[in-house]
Design a protein around this motif. Structure first.
Motif, PDB file in Angstrom:
ATOM      1  N   ILE A 193       0.956  -1.152   0.021  1.00 47.66           N
ATOM      2  CA  ILE A 193       0.058  -0.006   0.073  1.00 47.66           C
ATOM      3  C   ILE A 193       0.924   1.131  -0.046  1.00 47.66           C
ATOM      4  N   ALA A 194       1.970   1.131   1.000  1.00 43.32           N
ATOM      5  CA  ALA A 194       2.790   2.388   0.933  1.00 43.32           C
ATOM      6  C   ALA A 194       3.469   2.499  -0.343  1.00 43.32           C
ATOM      7  N   LEU A 195       3.906   1.438  -1.099  1.00 45.25           N
ATOM      8  CA  LEU A 195       4.477   1.723  -2.567  1.00 45.25           C
ATOM      9  C   LEU A 195       3.485   2.308  -3.354  1.00 45.25           C
ATOM     10  N   SER A 196       2.423   1.853  -3.416  1.00 43.28           N
ATOM     11  CA  SER A 196       1.233   2.429  -4.218  1.00 43.28           C
ATOM     12  C   SER A 196       0.970   3.675  -4.011  1.00 43.28           C
ATOM     13  N   LEU A 197       0.839   4.205  -2.841  1.00 45.38           N
ATOM     14  CA  LEU A 197       0.471   5.486  -2.479  1.00 45.38           C
ATOM     15  C   LEU A 197       1.667   6.590  -2.162  1.00 45.38           C
ATOM     16  N   GLN A 198       2.716   6.289  -2.197  1.00 41.46           N
ATOM     17  CA  GLN A 198       3.896   6.683  -1.884  1.00 41.46           C
ATOM     18  C   GLN A 198       4.293   8.362  -2.472  1.00 41.46           C
ATOM     19  N   LYS A 199       3.934   8.036  -4.052  1.00 40.13           N
ATOM     20  CA  LYS A 199       4.136   9.485  -4.910  1.00 40.13           C
ATOM     21  C   LYS A 199       3.186  10.283  -4.306  1.00 40.13           C
ATOM     22  N   LYS A 200       1.580  10.008  -4.420  1.00 39.11           N
ATOM     23  CA  LYS A 200       0.577  11.061  -3.993  1.00 39.11           C
ATOM     24  C   LYS A 200       0.768  11.384  -2.503  1.00 39.11           C
ATOM     25  N   ILE A 201       1.210  10.730  -1.647  1.00 40.42           N
ATOM     26  CA  ILE A 201       1.532  11.017  -0.033  1.00 40.42           C
ATOM     27  C   ILE A 201       2.673  11.898   0.020  1.00 40.42           C
ATOM     28  N   GLY A 202       3.800  11.679  -0.827  1.00 37.67           N
ATOM     29  CA  GLY A 202       4.927  12.691  -0.831  1.00 37.67           C
ATOM     30  C   GLY A 202       4.470  13.873  -1.361  1.00 37.67           C
ATOM     31  N   ALA A 203       3.570  14.248  -2.108  1.00 34.45           N
ATOM     32  CA  ALA A 203       3.097  15.497  -2.574  1.00 34.45           C
ATOM     33  C   ALA A 203       2.333  16.269  -1.571  1.00 34.45           C
ATOM     34  N   LEU A 204       1.782  15.776  -0.669  1.00 34.14           N
ATOM     35  CA  LEU A 204       1.094  16.451   0.603  1.00 34.14           C
ATOM     36  C   LEU A 204       2.215  16.892   1.576  1.00 34.14           C
ATOM     37  N   LYS A 205       2.038  18.102   1.966  1.00 38.13           N
ATOM     38  CA  LYS A 205       2.802  18.651   3.197  1.00 38.13           C
ATOM     39  C   LYS A 205       2.403  18.023   4.263  1.00 38.13           C
ATOM     40  N   GLU A 206       3.488  17.910   5.253  1.00 41.51           N
ATOM     41  CA  GLU A 206       3.403  17.314   6.480  1.00 41.51           C
ATOM     42  C   GLU A 206       3.439  18.050   7.668  1.00 41.51           C
ATOM     43  N   ASN A 207       3.495  19.706   7.294  1.00 41.41           N
ATOM     44  CA  ASN A 207       3.935  20.515   8.458  1.00 41.41           C
ATOM     45  C   ASN A 207       3.121  20.914   9.170  1.00 41.41           C
ATOM     46  N   SER A 208       1.889  20.544   9.238  1.00 42.34           N
ATOM     47  CA  SER A 208       0.708  21.009  10.113  1.00 42.34           C
ATOM     48  C   SER A 208      -0.385  19.583  10.314  1.00 42.34           C
ATOM     49  N   ILE A 209      -0.954  19.960  11.483  1.00 49.26           N
ATOM     50  CA  ILE A 209      -2.226  19.018  11.794  1.00 49.26           C
ATOM     51  C   ILE A 209      -3.090  18.815  10.862  1.00 49.26           C
ATOM     52  N   GLN A 210      -3.296  19.909   9.984  1.00 49.91           N
ATOM     53  CA  GLN A 210      -4.419  19.875   9.040  1.00 49.91           C
ATOM     54  C   GLN A 210      -3.900  19.122   7.924  1.00 49.91           C
ATOM     55  N   SER A 211      -2.645  19.171   7.309  1.00 54.88           N
ATOM     56  CA  SER A 211      -2.137  18.640   6.336  1.00 54.88           C
ATOM     57  C   SER A 211      -2.051  17.056   6.685  1.00 54.88           C
ATOM     58  N   LYS A 212      -1.412  16.583   7.697  1.00 55.76           N
ATOM     59  CA  LYS A 212      -1.434  15.401   8.440  1.00 55.76           C
ATOM     60  C   LYS A 212      -2.845  14.711   8.275  1.00 55.76           C
ATOM     61  N   THR A 213      -3.836  15.420   8.770  1.00 57.25           N
ATOM     62  CA  THR A 213      -5.165  14.856   8.736  1.00 57.25           C
ATOM     63  C   THR A 213      -5.737  14.652   7.272  1.00 57.25           C
ATOM     64  N   GLN A 214      -5.153  15.454   6.438  1.00 53.47           N
ATOM     65  CA  GLN A 214      -5.598  15.249   4.934  1.00 53.47           C
ATOM     66  C   GLN A 214      -4.855  13.897   4.381  1.00 53.47           C
ATOM     67  N   ILE A 215      -3.776  13.662   4.909  1.00 51.03           N
ATOM     68  CA  ILE A 215      -2.945  12.543   4.453  1.00 51.03           C
ATOM     69  C   ILE A 215      -3.766  11.193   5.026  1.00 51.03           C
ATOM     70  N   ILE A 216      -3.969  11.530   6.385  1.00 51.48           N
ATOM     71  CA  ILE A 216      -5.018  10.078   6.773  1.00 51.48           C
ATOM     72  C   ILE A 216      -6.261   9.933   6.044  1.00 51.48           C
ATOM     73  N   ASP A 217      -6.917  11.070   5.742  1.00 52.45           N
ATOM     74  CA  ASP A 217      -8.037  11.166   5.087  1.00 52.45           C
ATOM     75  C   ASP A 217      -8.029  10.409   3.641  1.00 52.45           C
ATOM     76  N   PHE A 218      -6.893  10.621   3.180  1.00 56.54           N
ATOM     77  CA  PHE A 218      -6.373  10.294   1.583  1.00 56.54           C
ATOM     78  C   PHE A 218      -6.384   8.834   1.739  1.00 56.54           C
ATOM     79  N   ILE A 219      -5.395   8.273   2.890  1.00 55.38           N
ATOM     80  CA  ILE A 219      -5.389   6.966   2.917  1.00 55.38           C
ATOM     81  C   ILE A 219      -6.443   6.002   3.137  1.00 55.38           C
ATOM     82  N   PHE A 220      -7.480   6.551   3.993  1.00 48.39           N
ATOM     83  CA  PHE A 220      -8.729   5.849   4.392  1.00 48.39           C
ATOM     84  C   PHE A 220      -9.466   5.873   3.077  1.00 48.39           C
ATOM     85  N   SER A 221      -9.742   6.873   2.328  1.00 52.65           N
ATOM     86  CA  SER A 221     -10.337   7.108   1.219  1.00 52.65           C
ATOM     87  C   SER A 221      -9.851   6.283  -0.110  1.00 52.65           C
TER      88      SER A 221
END
Length: 224
Positions: free
Chosen positions: A86-114
């Protein structure tokens, strides 16, 4: 190659073929080394040992690339796969998301679940990276990515590190010699490890160990 062309039989043939030609070439060279100590023996050991390492590294890279292609071509949904894939499949899209705030980290989690019900798209190029220096730490990382780690590979840590070190001594022009018996042990153990990896790949493909285990749906006993 279409998805249905990379069957288990095709994968097995590729991995067996890759192992067989390497073992044959190495055996031909080993059989030319005199068993009696002399200058020719020393020269041939120094010439053959780097090739032994090269075949080991090459087999790891090529055979595991075949296995990764095999898993990728299954095009399973994310929720059917082990976490590494799963990590390999999603790594490019996850890597494009910024991780410097709770909001962006929440977006990453939402993206993974969706994405759990979506079809995977596992990349196959430049994933198996031996770094041209395949010590145990590098191999361990590769095996983790492929979900192929086990205690046997761990038990071979000394062999794997010694093999790359001996290759480096020769490649750097150092006059460090190993005797015939030590070389023979290196040779036999490395061939055995290549064969073990071949079998591990075949078994993992056949048993579909890349899939997430099915949940236990057994009925629970309840008190009357």
């Amino acid at each position: 190659m279409s998805r249905n062309q990379l069957s288990f039989d095709v994968l097995s043939d590729k991995v067996i073929g890759e192992f067989s030609w390497r073992r044959k070439e190495l055996t031909l060279l080993k059989n030319k080394i005199p068993s009696v100590k002399n200058p020719l023996q020393s020269a041939m050991i120094r010439a053959t040992l780097p090739l032994l390492y090269a075949h080991w590294e090459g087999f790891v890279k090529v055979s595991l690339s075949y296995y990764l292609e095999f898993v990728s071509y299954k095009a399973l949904k994310h929720n059917e796969l082990k976490t590494q894939f799963i990590a390999l499949s999603l790594q490019k899209k996850i890597g494009a998301l910024k991780e410097n705030s709770i909001q962006s980290k929440t977006q990453i989690i939402d993206f993974i679940f969706s994405s759990s019900e979506k079809q995977s798209n596992i990349p196959t190029k430049n994933i198996i990276n031996t770094k041209s220096n395949l010590g145990y730490d590098v191999l361990d990382e590769i095996l983790f990515i492929m979900d192929l780690k086990d205690v046997h590979f761990e038990s071979q840590e000394t062999l794997i590190n010694d093999l790359v070190n001996e290759r480096n001594y020769i490649a750097h022009g150092e006059h460090k010699l190993i005797d015939y018996d030590t070389f023979t042990e290196f040779f036999n153990d490395t061939i055995s490890l290549m064969e073990y990896l071949k079998t591990k790949i075949e078994n993992s493909a056949l048993l579909e160990t890349y899939k997430k285990p099915a949940p236990n749906t057994g009925n629970r006993c309840t008190s009357p």
